[in-house]
Design a protein around this motif. Structure first.
Motif, PDB file in Angstrom:
ATOM      1  N   PRO A 226       0.843  -1.212   0.000  1.00 31.43           N
ATOM      2  CA  PRO A 226       0.000   0.000   0.000  1.00 31.43           C
ATOM      3  C   PRO A 226       0.869   1.250   0.000  1.00 31.43           C
ATOM      4  O   PRO A 226       1.944   1.264   0.601  1.00 31.43           O
ATOM      5  CB  PRO A 226      -0.793  -0.116   1.299  1.00 31.43           C
ATOM      6  N   GLU A 227       0.401   2.275  -0.692  1.00 31.31           N
ATOM      7  CA  GLU A 227       1.165   3.519  -0.713  1.00 31.31           C
ATOM      8  C   GLU A 227       0.489   4.563   0.156  1.00 31.31           C
ATOM      9  O   GLU A 227      -0.709   4.493   0.429  1.00 31.31           O
ATOM     10  CB  GLU A 227       1.328   4.039  -2.147  1.00 31.31           C
ATOM     11  N   GLU A 228       1.294   5.535   0.565  1.00 37.08           N
ATOM     12  CA  GLU A 228       0.799   6.651   1.368  1.00 37.08           C
ATOM     13  C   GLU A 228       1.289   7.935   0.715  1.00 37.08           C
ATOM     14  O   GLU A 228       2.365   7.969   0.134  1.00 37.08           O
ATOM     15  CB  GLU A 228       1.329   6.533   2.800  1.00 37.08           C
ATOM     16  N   TYR A 229       0.484   8.981   0.845  1.00 33.14           N
ATOM     17  CA  TYR A 229       0.817  10.278   0.262  1.00 33.14           C
ATOM     18  C   TYR A 229       1.024  11.267   1.406  1.00 33.14           C
ATOM     19  O   TYR A 229       0.073  11.821   1.948  1.00 33.14           O
ATOM     20  CB  TYR A 229      -0.295  10.730  -0.684  1.00 33.14           C
ATOM     21  N   GLY A 230       2.286  11.456   1.787  1.00 31.34           N
ATOM     22  CA  GLY A 230       2.614  12.191   2.994  1.00 31.34           C
ATOM     23  C   GLY A 230       2.480  13.696   2.890  1.00 31.34           C
ATOM     24  O   GLY A 230       2.439  14.388   3.902  1.00 31.34           O
ATOM     25  N   GLU A 231       2.460  14.222   1.671  1.00 31.48           N
ATOM     26  CA  GLU A 231       2.321  15.667   1.456  1.00 31.48           C
ATOM     27  C   GLU A 231       1.783  15.899   0.054  1.00 31.48           C
ATOM     28  O   GLU A 231       1.633  14.956  -0.727  1.00 31.48           O
ATOM     29  CB  GLU A 231       3.659  16.387   1.661  1.00 31.48           C
ATOM     30  N   ILE A 232       1.514  17.130  -0.287  1.00 33.94           N
ATOM     31  CA  ILE A 232       1.044  17.452  -1.630  1.00 33.94           C
ATOM     32  C   ILE A 232       2.213  17.317  -2.598  1.00 33.94           C
ATOM     33  O   ILE A 232       3.246  17.972  -2.439  1.00 33.94           O
ATOM     34  CB  ILE A 232       0.480  18.884  -1.708  1.00 33.94           C
ATOM     35  N   GLY A 233       2.046  16.459  -3.595  1.00 36.30           N
ATOM     36  CA  GLY A 233       3.113  16.244  -4.562  1.00 36.30           C
ATOM     37  C   GLY A 233       2.716  16.689  -5.951  1.00 36.30           C
ATOM     38  O   GLY A 233       1.708  17.398  -6.147  1.00 36.30           O
ATOM     39  N   PHE A 234       3.488  16.278  -6.933  1.00 37.20           N
ATOM     40  CA  PHE A 234       3.304  16.736  -8.313  1.00 37.20           C
ATOM     41  C   PHE A 234       3.497  15.561  -9.275  1.00 37.20           C
ATOM     42  O   PHE A 234       4.038  14.526  -8.894  1.00 37.20           O
ATOM     43  CB  PHE A 234       4.326  17.839  -8.637  1.00 37.20           C
ATOM     44  N   ASN A 235       3.073  15.749 -10.489  1.00 35.85           N
ATOM     45  CA  ASN A 235       3.339  14.751 -11.531  1.00 35.85           C
ATOM     46  C   ASN A 235       4.433  15.308 -12.431  1.00 35.85           C
ATOM     47  O   ASN A 235       4.165  15.913 -13.457  1.00 35.85           O
ATOM     48  CB  ASN A 235       2.072  14.458 -12.339  1.00 35.85           C
ATOM     49  N   TYR A 236       5.682  15.105 -12.028  1.00 30.65           N
ATOM     50  CA  TYR A 236       6.832  15.667 -12.733  1.00 30.65           C
ATOM     51  C   TYR A 236       7.753  14.558 -13.243  1.00 30.65           C
ATOM     52  O   TYR A 236       8.959  14.714 -13.298  1.00 30.65           O
ATOM     53  CB  TYR A 236       7.621  16.581 -11.784  1.00 30.65           C
ATOM     54  N   ARG A 237       7.168  13.426 -13.628  1.00 30.83           N
ATOM     55  CA  ARG A 237       7.977  12.278 -13.995  1.00 30.83           C
ATOM     56  C   ARG A 237       8.500  12.358 -15.428  1.00 30.83           C
ATOM     57  O   ARG A 237       7.851  12.914 -16.304  1.00 30.83           O
ATOM     58  CB  ARG A 237       7.170  10.994 -13.832  1.00 30.83           C
ATOM     59  N   MET A 238       9.663  11.766 -15.642  1.00 30.57           N
ATOM     60  CA  MET A 238      10.200  11.516 -16.977  1.00 30.57           C
ATOM     61  C   MET A 238       9.827  10.099 -17.384  1.00 30.57           C
ATOM     62  O   MET A 238       9.658   9.224 -16.531  1.00 30.57           O
ATOM     63  CB  MET A 238      11.732  11.679 -16.980  1.00 30.57           C
ATOM     64  N   THR A 239       9.696   9.836 -18.687  1.00 28.73           N
ATOM     65  CA  THR A 239       9.399   8.494 -19.161  1.00 28.73           C
ATOM     66  C   THR A 239      10.676   7.754 -19.550  1.00 28.73           C
ATOM     67  O   THR A 239      11.711   8.371 -19.830  1.00 28.73           O
ATOM     68  CB  THR A 239       8.473   8.531 -20.379  1.00 28.73           C
ATOM     69  N   ASP A 240      10.586   6.430 -19.591  1.00 30.81           N
ATOM     70  CA  ASP A 240      11.729   5.641 -20.058  1.00 30.81           C
ATOM     71  C   ASP A 240      12.038   5.908 -21.530  1.00 30.81           C
ATOM     72  O   ASP A 240      13.186   5.766 -21.965  1.00 30.81           O
ATOM     73  CB  ASP A 240      11.474   4.143 -19.836  1.00 30.81           C
ATOM     74  N   LEU A 241      11.013   6.287 -22.305  1.00 31.03           N
ATOM     75  CA  LEU A 241      11.259   6.646 -23.711  1.00 31.03           C
ATOM     76  C   LEU A 241      12.197   7.849 -23.785  1.00 31.03           C
ATOM     77  O   LEU A 241      13.158   7.857 -24.572  1.00 31.03           O
ATOM     78  CB  LEU A 241       9.934   6.977 -24.401  1.00 31.03           C
ATOM     79  N   GLN A 242      11.929   8.856 -22.979  1.00 31.56           N
ATOM     80  CA  GLN A 242      12.796  10.044 -22.957  1.00 31.56           C
ATOM     81  C   GLN A 242      14.189   9.710 -22.426  1.00 31.56           C
ATOM     82  O   GLN A 242      15.198  10.152 -22.968  1.00 31.56           O
ATOM     83  CB  GLN A 242      12.163  11.129 -22.081  1.00 31.56           C
ATOM     84  N   ALA A 243      14.234   8.933 -21.357  1.00 33.87           N
ATOM     85  CA  ALA A 243      15.515   8.605 -20.743  1.00 33.87           C
ATOM     86  C   ALA A 243      16.398   7.791 -21.680  1.00 33.87           C
ATOM     87  O   ALA A 243      17.627   7.944 -21.675  1.00 33.87           O
ATOM     88  CB  ALA A 243      15.289   7.844 -19.443  1.00 33.87           C
ATOM     89  N   ALA A 244      15.792   6.935 -22.495  1.00 37.11           N
ATOM     90  CA  ALA A 244      16.570   6.149 -23.456  1.00 37.11           C
ATOM     91  C   ALA A 244      17.268   7.062 -24.458  1.00 37.11           C
ATOM     92  O   ALA A 244      18.440   6.864 -24.800  1.00 37.11           O
ATOM     93  CB  ALA A 244      15.659   5.165 -24.189  1.00 37.11           C
ATOM     94  N   VAL A 245      16.552   8.078 -24.909  1.00 33.77           N
ATOM     95  CA  VAL A 245      17.164   9.076 -25.794  1.00 33.77           C
ATOM     96  C   VAL A 245      18.251   9.834 -25.043  1.00 33.77           C
ATOM     97  O   VAL A 245      19.344  10.084 -25.565  1.00 33.77           O
ATOM     98  CB  VAL A 245      16.094  10.052 -26.336  1.00 33.77           C
ATOM     99  N   GLY A 246      17.964  10.200 -23.794  1.00 30.59           N
ATOM    100  CA  GLY A 246      18.927  10.942 -22.997  1.00 30.59           C
ATOM    101  C   GLY A 246      20.233  10.203 -22.786  1.00 30.59           C
ATOM    102  O   GLY A 246      21.313  10.806 -22.812  1.00 30.59           O
ATOM    103  N   LEU A 247      20.162   8.895 -22.604  1.00 27.51           N
ATOM    104  CA  LEU A 247      21.381   8.105 -22.415  1.00 27.51           C
ATOM    105  C   LEU A 247      22.272   8.149 -23.657  1.00 27.51           C
ATOM    106  O   LEU A 247      23.490   8.273 -23.562  1.00 27.51           O
ATOM    107  CB  LEU A 247      21.020   6.657 -22.076  1.00 27.51           C
ATOM    108  N   VAL A 248      21.657   8.049 -24.828  1.00 28.96           N
ATOM    109  CA  VAL A 248      22.433   8.144 -26.080  1.00 28.96           C
ATOM    110  C   VAL A 248      23.005   9.548 -26.218  1.00 28.96           C
ATOM    111  O   VAL A 248      24.185   9.731 -26.545  1.00 28.96           O
ATOM    112  CB  VAL A 248      21.558   7.790 -27.300  1.00 28.96           C
TER     113      VAL A 248
END
Length: 375
Positions: A226-248
């Motif tokens: 189970p997950e808990e949300y300890g404070e107000i957060g954001f949706n600021y995630r990067m995708t693996d598609l982007q990261a794959a390009v970033g690695l190259v």
């Protein structure tokens, strides 16, 4: 006559293959490629921790949050920067306070920061404008004794150096951009780097709605905890598609910077021989990556900046006005800051075409216009 673009990203079949591999894996959201990109980027930039984000703006926002900057506090920023630098403090309820910049580098200095400090100042955002390294330590020497955190806005800085190290290596916290105009691109995307493990850990939670268990960890469990949300957060995630390009792209970075510096040297040599033009150059404390190659159009040049841009356009050369002045934009027009250098550079600088695959003939066409219009 073909158009010469002001910029274009350097992408190839390696990036295509990397994205295809991610698609075949079935995991396209934030996952193992993001983690690998974070580790590789931290190593390359000399940082202890790296946290991938959806943009540099979101990284700046997270940097202010984890540094404890909040409502009714002041954050010193340059107006001579993309408007996101000024906007980020407003996201946490703070006030951006504009400081002027150095006339040669276009960056904040210890003196301009000191002049803008107020009793309510809790942070300074120092930008490596156009890839020119800011004199970060001089600014920290002013701010650290006062307990003012210095956030390095290294949006344009990947591949630049400061005192023999990558920019950002000497920062307590820094934010980076991977927008297509940057040398290292993931399409959209950003990174937060920091020397502090507590700030890195909190930024990782906050970028993912402040969940106590990451989506990747939940996916990896047959019976998800189970997950808990300890404070107000954001949706600021990067995708693996982007990261794959970033690695190259990260692997290409040394070659990309070397090529841009080679092209910049050709421009600089030609511009040095033209009265009334001044090209951006390396400061004494580091080397720039020439993410942007900007030129100041002085009074001795026969055309002003707007007329020069028109002449370039008639030769099918795409140029851009120099860095904006955020304090002139509608949300910040109430600022009473006196920023003569910022306003002069904003009104007189032009960004010339510079990108990895710029040909000799294309660059010669740009230089020919600068020379012809000087006569």
């Amino acid at each position: 006559m073909s158009r010469v673009n002001v910029m274009q990203p350097w992408l190839g079949e390696e990036e295509v293959a990397a994205v295809a591999d991610v698609l075949r894996s079935g995991w396209v959201a934030q996952g193992p490629r993001v983690a690998a990109f974070e580790g590789a980027f931290a190593t390359a930039m000399g940082s202890a921790h790296a946290v991938a984000t959806s943009s540099c703006t979101s990284a700046l926002h997270l940097a202010l949050v984890v540094a404890g900057v909040g409502r009714d506090q002041d954050v010193v920023v340059p107006s001579f920067s993309f408007i996101a630098t000024a906007n980020a403090p407003t996201y946490v309820g703070a006030r951006p306070v504009f400081a002027d910049v150095d006339p040669v580098t276009g960056n904040l200095t210890a003196a301009t920061v000191r002049a803008a400090l107020t009793p309510a100042t809790t942070a300074v955002v120092a930008v490596d404008q156009g890839g020119v390294p800011v004199d970060l330590q001089a600014i920290r020497d002013v701010c650290d004794p006062l307990g003012i955190v210095v956030i390095e806005d290294a949006a344009c800085g990947a591949g630049s150096t400061y005192r023999g190290r990558p920019v950002g290596a000497g920062a307590e916290i820094a934010a980076w951009s991977f927008h297509p105009r940057k040398i290292l691109t993931t399409g959209e995307g950003g990174m937060l780097t920091t020397s502090r493990p507590d700030w890195a850990a909190r930024a990782r939670r906050l970028r993912e709605h402040a969940m106590s268990v990451s989506a990747a960890d939940r996916h990896g469990s047959v019976l998800a905890p189970p997950e808990e949300y300890g404070e107000i957060g954001f949706n600021y995630r990067m995708t693996d598609l982007q990261a794959a390009v970033g690695l190259v792209q990260l692997g290409r970075l040394p070659e990309a910077v070397a090529r841009r510096r080679e092209l910049a040297a050709v421009y600089a040599k030609a511009i040095d021989e033209i009265d009334g033009l001044r090209a951006v150059a390396d400061p004494p404390w580091g080397t720039g990556n020439f993410q942007s190659f900007w030129v100041e159009v002085g009074a001795a040049y026969p055309l002003d900046r707007e007329q020069l841009m028109t002449a370039l356009a008639e030769a099918e050369v795409s140029a851009r006005r120099g860095i904006m002045a955020a304090h002139r934009q509608p949300p910040y027009r109430g600022s009473s800051a006196d920023l003569p250098v910022t306003e002069r550079l904003t009104d007189t600088t032009v960004i010339l075409p510079l990108f990895h695959e710029l040909s000799e003939s294309e660059q010669a066409r740009v230089i020919d216009v600068l020379r012809e219009e000087s006569r």
